[in-house]
Scaffold this motif. Structure first.
Motif, PDB file in Angstrom:
ATOM      1  N   ARG A  21       0.845  -1.191   0.000  1.00  0.00           N
ATOM      2  CA  ARG A  21       0.000   0.000   0.000  1.00  0.00           C
ATOM      3  C   ARG A  21       0.881   1.243   0.000  1.00  0.00           C
ATOM      4  O   ARG A  21       1.913   1.274   0.667  1.00  0.00           O
ATOM      5  N   TRP A  23       0.973   5.506   0.399  1.00  0.00           N
ATOM      6  CA  TRP A  23       0.269   6.667   0.927  1.00  0.00           C
ATOM      7  C   TRP A  23       0.801   7.914   0.257  1.00  0.00           C
ATOM      8  O   TRP A  23       1.979   7.981  -0.088  1.00  0.00           O
ATOM      9  N   GLU A  56      -8.452   3.776   4.883  1.00  0.00           N
ATOM     10  CA  GLU A  56      -8.202   3.029   6.118  1.00  0.00           C
ATOM     11  C   GLU A  56      -9.521   2.806   6.848  1.00  0.00           C
ATOM     12  O   GLU A  56     -10.401   3.680   6.827  1.00  0.00           O
ATOM     13  N   GLN A  60      -7.971   0.292  11.702  1.00  0.00           N
ATOM     14  CA  GLN A  60      -6.576   0.597  11.350  1.00  0.00           C
ATOM     15  C   GLN A  60      -6.138   1.948  11.925  1.00  0.00           C
ATOM     16  O   GLN A  60      -4.984   2.120  12.298  1.00  0.00           O
ATOM     17  N   PRO A  68      -9.152   8.820   8.692  1.00  0.00           N
ATOM     18  CA  PRO A  68      -8.537   7.717   7.938  1.00  0.00           C
ATOM     19  C   PRO A  68      -7.859   8.227   6.673  1.00  0.00           C
ATOM     20  O   PRO A  68      -8.324   9.177   6.051  1.00  0.00           O
ATOM     21  N   TYR A  71      -5.282   5.185   0.653  1.00  0.00           N
ATOM     22  CA  TYR A  71      -4.109   4.458   0.167  1.00  0.00           C
ATOM     23  C   TYR A  71      -4.282   4.078  -1.303  1.00  0.00           C
ATOM     24  O   TYR A  71      -5.392   4.083  -1.829  1.00  0.00           O
TER      25      TYR A  71
END
Lengths: 108, 223
Positions: A21, A23, A56, A60, A68, A71
């Motif tokens: 993943r 970011w 997310e 998480q 969140p 990603y």
């Protein structure tokens, strides 16, 4: 998509962890591309079907007081396309210093 | 010009920028992301990313987002606005559908449908029927009122919001294919009404009527 310096940089950063993943901020740091350039680039990759995105979950995020994050993950199509892009970039003299630099950092 | 540069680089301006981007980057970013459309995920994404940017870098990072938001967010909004405006202007203009005409004749029925119905069977179509099916593609929304303007010797006749129109044609028409064209319809249509002027243009290789555009009703060039 037009092969630009920023695209090759982002492609190298994405392919450094092709199944993981990614970011936005970290990707910007790893690729060395300004976020003002990178987010539009990521959007174009999403439109092309090279990436898929997600958010997310609250689990998480945990107890952290933050929203969140979004990603990005490479799709199979993306892995093929970016692999081909990097292979072409290796043959291109314009990107030689970039590829060499990334090789030295172990990203390519 | 020099004084302008001086003012831009003046200390108060610098401190204001530092204050806005340095001490309240979150608030500044929340204002910046408003440039993006409401449904754009970038709005939430940028705010959540801010928490992962080191504090020392935040002012510069937020300033970068301002640059992108101005070009992408406002640019996107401007493009959407102009597209909507263009669609609204086009919806006001009459639309003309053109179809090739093969044989002249009398007593044919033209069936005009908004879209091809699912239950339409081949048997439902009579040998002499002419079926013209189209979907309204100019503007969004299925329920948009559209006028159908028939030109005849008795002046224009209107049928508003008819889902199905059977027009008794004076001339026999066979429609092989139709295409969309967007010239100004010269019929007497009010400017503020979205209208359709259905006219037929003979196909050059099939037609015996020449190349002029023909009215759906009177079958002649009544324009």
């Amino acid at each position: 998509m037009r092969r630009t310096y920023a695209l090759v940089q982002v492609a190298l950063a994405l392919m450094a962890d092709a199944s993981g993943r990614h970011w936005g901020y970290e990707l910007s740091k790893h690729s060395g591309v300004r976020s003002g350039v990178m987010y539009p680039l990521l959007q174009r990759m999403l439109d092309e079907g090279w990436l898929h995105d997600g958010w997310e979950t609250q689990v998480q995020v945990g107890r952290a007081k933050r929203p969140p994050r979004r990603y990005y993950e490479l799709t199979d199509q993306g892995r093929i396309a970016l692999g081909a892009l990097i292979a072409e970039a290796r043959q291109d003299a314009r990107f030689s210093t970039l590829i060499e630099g990334q090789l030295a950092r172990g990203l390519a | 010009m020099i004084s302008l540069v001086y003012h831009v680089l003046a200390w108060p301006t610098f401190f204001l920028a530092l204050l806005v981007f340095g001490f309240a980057p979150g608030a500044a970013l929340r204002l910046i992301v408003l440039a993006y459309k409401r449904e754009d995920p970038r709005r939430h994404e940028l705010i959540s990313e801010l928490y992962h940017v080191p504090r020392i870098e935040r002012p510069f990072w937020v300033a970068e987002q301002l640059e992108t938001a101005l070009s992408e967010g406002l640019g996107g909004r401007l493009a959407t606005w102009s597209a909507k405006r263009l669609a609204a202007r086009r919806a006001k203009r009459p639309i003309r559908f053109l179809a090739p005409v093969a044989q002249p004749g009398r007593g044919r029925v033209l069936t005009l449908l908004w879209s091809p119905p699912v239950e339409l069977r081949r048997a439902d179509v009579q040998p002499n029927d002419v079926l013209v099916a189209f979907q309204q593609a100019v503007s969004t929304g299925d329920a948009k009122p559209v006028n159908f303007v028939r030109c005849s010797n008795h002046g224009p006749q209107r049928a508003v919001n008819w889902a199905l129109l059977f027009l008794q044609l004076r001339d026999q028409l066979t429609v092989g294919a139709w295409q969309y064209a967007d010239p100004e319809c010269p019929q007497q249509i009010a400017e503020d009404e979205p209208s359709i002027c259905l006219s037929f243009t003979p196909a050059a290789k099939h037609s015996t009527l020449g190349s002029s555009e023909l009215c759906a009703v009177c079958g002649s060039n009544c324009q």
